[in-house]
Design an enzyme around this catalytic site. Sequence first.
Site, short mmCIF file in Angstrom:
data_model
loop_
_atom_site.label_atom_id
_atom_site.label_comp_id
_atom_site.label_asym_id
_atom_site.label_seq_id
_atom_site.Cartn_x
_atom_site.Cartn_y
_atom_site.Cartn_z
N ASP A 30 0.82 -1.20 0.00
CA ASP A 30 0.00 0.00 0.00
C ASP A 30 0.86 1.26 0.00
OD1 ASP A 30 -2.63 1.37 0.45
OD2 ASP A 30 -1.66 1.95 2.33
N GLU A 58 1.31 -0.51 -5.14
CA GLU A 58 0.37 0.58 -5.42
C GLU A 58 1.22 1.86 -5.39
OE1 GLU A 58 -3.19 3.33 -3.71
OE2 GLU A 58 -1.76 2.36 -2.40
#
Length: 633
Positions: free
Chosen positions: A310, A363
């Site tokens: 993330d 990401e």
Amino acid sequence: MHDKFGNLTGWDLEGFHSGGDTEAWRRLGSHLVTVHDDERGDLEGARFAVWAPNAQRVQVMGDFNWWQGDDMEFVPGTGVWALWIQGVEAGAQYKYKIQHGDGSWQEKVDPYARFADVPPGNASIVWESDYEWGNAEQIWLDERAQTNVYESQMSIYELHLGSWRKGLSYLELAEQLPQYVKWQGYTHVEMMPVMAHPFPGSWGYQVTGYFAPDARLGTPDDFRVLVEALHAEGIGVILDWVPGHFPKDDWALGRFDGTALYEHADPRQGEQPDWGTYVFNFGRNEVKSFLVSNALYWVQQFHVDALRVDAVASMLYLDYSRAEGQWVPNKYGGRENLEAIDLLRYVNKHLYARTPGVVMIAEESTSFGGVTKPVNWGGLGFGFKWNMGWMNDSLSYLNLDPIYRQYHHNDMTFAMVYAYSENFILPISHDEVVHGKGSMLNKIPQDDWRKFATLRSFYSFMWSFPGKQLLFMGQEFAQRSEWNEEKGLEWWVDSLPGHNGTRQLIRAMNLLQAGHPALYELDCEPEGFRWINADDTTHNVYSYVRLDRDGEMVACISNFSSEPYETYPVTLPAAGKWREILNTDAAEFDGTGLYANAEPVLATRTDPDSDDSWAEATVIVPPMAGVWLRYEG
């Protein structure tokens, strides 16, 4: 006399302090350990070990000592406090009570706890797994190790376990989720973080228990049941992992021994203004051991097939979301966080070397170079990167009224300029359908007919475009309202016209993709894609051909105008028959069913004497629809 440290020595902790311990959880945290006593023989109990080098005193308190606290002892030269306590069994709850340098006391949960209490409780729990994986699971792992993931189909269903069907436990999910995902034809699920987190509204992105699955849904072994059930249906498991930041809850990692232990002391380096959280001190060896051990833990102990990391951009840049003067440059005066880059390379290298077939996914929202290049080529070493540029461009195009789309035609073509600079996943994730952004359906203007038709056309564009696909739960049946984790999905609309047709389309495309390697095999290679016409702005149409290594070809045409084109001219790479295999306007997808290429499209060569020239044909293209044609020769 028995061993007061439960068989833990300073030698055991050398790797932890050098940043090279990739399984630090085996040494720190709580473990059931048998020790030998000279007089009484072998004794059962639990060893507790915690890194708190700047503490004056550390106690372990739990339901086994009436939460009164037993003094732990310093393992000489290690910064670690340890204590073995006889009679402590699995399921016992505990915390550490730490005295800071100023004499004040604070209760902390165990950073290495492998299970934790259900929120709002936060006690750590002594846990040992006795789970036995089945034979089929070993076959899954062996096959995974042999699979070339870049040339395989990867269609990902992203979900939030707590609100997919609200109230289900890991064991109930294990009965319902694999069947649904398999029926839909997805190859993978991606779970938003399952690590322990106190605030449900953070969706797991503010982690307090990095080694503990969320106890709201069950035990760590219950989570293993869910993973194994997904594998049994042939579905890979991707887990979101959050090494970028952690919350400031005073009972968790922050200021752990009264000093900045896991984070930087300087708020310009140690705090993330966007989220009100702390940032790990990526250059500290013990933090490196903590994070690499954590990544490996989920992959090895829970058989997770991939980690999606993330907010990588927040790790890569020292000035991420910071104003001038609020960040500290690196030693060369630059904005790159060299220590975070080093850590990501270290983690990726280790996971790929240690667990064959595992995939690391970033990401990453900037144009940082080499995210999916191997570490030894100077890259970060990820396997895939989310294509946030494609996503932003596509969604801004969908927002437009069809009459204005001709002026923004290159929003949908620009991604091909950089399509092979990284290995991409095309994401429509949870972030795009929350916080006032609206659902996919409601991003599209005008009436319901146009909304559903345009969405189907877009999905056919997405499923045929180079890159792997990711769709967030609820979007497969065009949920009308944006996602709300407190309410769960609106399953009751699933049988209604439009909604059901969209879900049937996703299933059909997943199954078609599985059967036609041209639609996935060369996702990461330029040889897998050729434009037919990238510039038909006046008609709002995009057309291209997808190819595989063995010569299969699928022509894909997407119409984003409300006009039907009954004799749309295309130039195809081979003469002969091209048969329609998908038409998003078909009645089975709740389209009109009026515009179909019932007979194979016949393409004829522009130059009959040449084998190399392209062939011309006309195709029926419905309004706001996608058509796929497979070459039959």
